[in-house]
Design a protein around this motif. Structure first.
Motif, PDB file in Angstrom:
ATOM      1  N   GLY A 283      52.370  69.898  50.403  1.00  0.00           N
ATOM      2  CA  GLY A 283      51.063  70.095  49.782  1.00  0.00           C
ATOM      3  C   GLY A 283      49.957  69.276  50.406  1.00  0.00           C
ATOM      4  O   GLY A 283      49.054  68.817  49.716  1.00  0.00           O
ATOM      5  N   HIS A 301      48.648  72.823  46.827  1.00  0.00           N
ATOM      6  CA  HIS A 301      49.868  73.488  46.353  1.00  0.00           C
ATOM      7  C   HIS A 301      50.735  73.911  47.532  1.00  0.00           C
ATOM      8  O   HIS A 301      51.789  73.337  47.796  1.00  0.00           O
ATOM      9  CB  HIS A 301      49.507  74.690  45.485  1.00  0.00           C
ATOM     10  N   ASP A 317      45.033  77.619  50.693  1.00  0.00           N
ATOM     11  CA  ASP A 317      46.087  77.113  49.802  1.00  0.00           C
ATOM     12  C   ASP A 317      46.670  78.316  49.078  1.00  0.00           C
ATOM     13  O   ASP A 317      46.190  78.725  48.018  1.00  0.00           O
ATOM     14  CB  ASP A 317      45.505  76.100  48.812  1.00  0.00           C
ATOM     15  N   ALA A 320      47.916  78.073  45.310  1.00  0.00           N
ATOM     16  CA  ALA A 320      46.871  78.006  44.293  1.00  0.00           C
ATOM     17  C   ALA A 320      45.869  79.147  44.427  1.00  0.00           C
ATOM     18  O   ALA A 320      44.961  79.273  43.613  1.00  0.00           O
ATOM     19  CB  ALA A 320      46.131  76.668  44.398  1.00  0.00           C
TER      20      ALA A 320
END
Length: 472
Positions: A283, A301, A317, A320
């Motif tokens: 992450g 994430h 990401d 997310a």
């Protein structure tokens, strides 16, 4: 191979070069396309010598029969739909579609063909077509922009150029010279790319001349390559997802630039040649250094794709479903995030929200201190004494508002008088009746209060209104 329940299987043929389908023809023979030789063959279900039914095709991958007993076959490489006379192999072009055709079927005399993209097309009389189900992208894993500004899309089995509002096929899996299932790509010149493939190779690819040159991973493939980028000095860098390594390739040699990462994916270089890698399993995004890696941003994430735009690092990401922007100048200038950071606040999985963020260890010559940020972002700058604090506050191109906090009200008032801003709040003070406006680049003029009314008044000067002194 045939098999009746309870009996051993019987092999009709073996070592065929990429057979993909089977269909029993009206003559009772078993027809099968052979992609590796661009032919359609047939054999009796009980065995015997196979016969070639048609050749010189466009990589056939399906075979069906129409009501007249003619073979209908899709060609994955050429995008042709052919009708073939099984008696003599003569071919008739029914339709020319995009490469990637993978199957066909006949329903009450109507012919439908499918494509790797998910598109289903009906072939009408006279070579006309009608889209039954539109297609899309399969697995777009990387993007790159060519020297002329053309956007290219690596979609696994396909490679597209975005032109004229659509996608133009530059290459696909069954085209000559295609490097393989492409996972990572970066343009290195006009019509030239370096790619990372699912087969574990880094390859230089020139689609116009159908040339592929394996640069590394030919004899011993890498373990799941993804992102790939080229440093200003020519070093090719790729992320080896399976082993957690960042690999450098130059002149046939291979070096490990970093190891021990948790599922690295995206690779990008800043303008000054510094390498950034997305560590999807951890992450975070890291900077590759001579001694290992340093964290650039964490708390994500599943970071994957990376892009540098000026001093900004953009991070996809995927976990997310966010596109996160990171100011690299702030990071490189030594600022420390003490609260907040990239991404949405907890409990908000959609919408245009950001976490309230506080930076420390910032000096007043840093970008994040000098440029306006229209969002919930606070920068903390230390000072030696009151004079130093006033000097820091006034060292700006702007001057809309300022704030002073302190227990000594007299001293707070004295500091407020020295600050060059249109409004100064002491210990949170605010009043709509006070004039509001800025200094310097924050603008001129005032609104609110008596000064605000004056903006709407016309001022008249009468000269000579008083009698001349000599006349008195």
């Amino acid at each position: 191979m045939t098999n009746t329940i309870g009996t051993p299987p019987r092999i009709l043929l073996e070592n065929i070069e990429q057979p993909t389908a089977m269909e029993v023809g009206p003559d009772g023979l078993l027809y099968y396309p052979v992609m590796g030789t661009n032919e359609i063959w047939r054999i009796h279900p009980d065995g015997g010598e196979p016969e070639r039914g048609a050749g010189d095709l466009g990589v056939p991958d399906s075979v069906k029969f129409d009501a007249d007993g003619f073979t209908v076959s899709t060609q994955v490489a050429s995008g042709q739909v052919l009708r073939i006379d099984p008696r003599n192999g003569e071919k008739t072009l029914l339709a020319q579609l995009n490469p990637g055709l993978d199957n066909c079927t006949l329903v009450n005399g109507r012919l439908f063909v499918s494509n790797f993209t998910g598109e289903i097309t009906e072939i009408l009389p006279g070579g006309e077509t009608r889209t039954t189900l539109p297609g899309g992208l399969n697995w777009p894993l990387d993007l790159t922009v060519g020297p002329d500004g053309t956007l290219f899309v690596a979609d696994g089995t396909y490679f597209y150029a975005a032109r004229d509002g659509g996608l133009e096929t530059v290459g696909m899996l069954f085209h000559p010279g295609y490097p393989g299932f492409v996972r990572g790509v970066t343009a290195t010149g006009p019509g030239e790319f370096v790619v990372a493939t699912s087969g574990g190779q880094t390859t230089r690819w020139r689609p116009d001349s159908a040339e592929s040159e394996i640069l590394a991973g030919g004899e011993t493939p890498f373990d799941q390559l993804y992102g790939i980028a080229v440093a200003p000095g020519g070093l090719i860098v790729t992320a080896e997802f399976g082993t957690g390594r960042v690999i450098g390739v130059r002149g046939g040699g291979v070096e490990v630039l970093a190891s021990g990462l948790d599922r690295p994916l995206g690779v990008v270089f800043t303008g000054d040649g510094r390498c950034r890698v997305s560590e999807s399993g951890a992450g975070r995004v890291v900077a590759v250094t001579a001694s290992g890696v340093d964290t650039v941003v964490d708390g994500l994430h599943t970071p994957q794709g990376l892009l540098i735009r000026g001093s900004e690092l953009l991070v996809v990401d995927s976990g997310a479903k966010n596109l996160v922007a990171v100011d690299l100048e702030t990071k490189d200038e030594g600022a420390t995030v003490v609260a907040g950071g990239p991404g949405r606040p907890d409990g908000l999985d959609k919408g245009f929200y950001v976490r309230p963020t506080v930076f420390a260890d910032v000096t007043n010559d840093r970008t994040i201190a000098r440029e306006e940020i229209f969002g919930p972002v606070l920068v903390i700058i230390g000072y030696r004494d009151i004079d130093d604090a006033v000097a820091i506050a006034n060292d700006t191109e702007y001057g809309l508002a300022g704030f002073v906090a302190g227990r000594d009200l007299a001293q707070a008032r004295a500091v407020a008088r020295r600050l060059r801003a249109g409004s100064i709040g002491i210990n949170g003070g605010f009043d709509f009746a006070a004039p509001f406006g800025g200094y310097q680049r924050s603008g001129n003029g005032r609104e609110w209060g008596a000064a605000g009314f004056e903006e709407y008044l016309e001022v008249k000067g009468i000269l000579g209104y008083a009698p001349d002194a000599a006349e008195v």
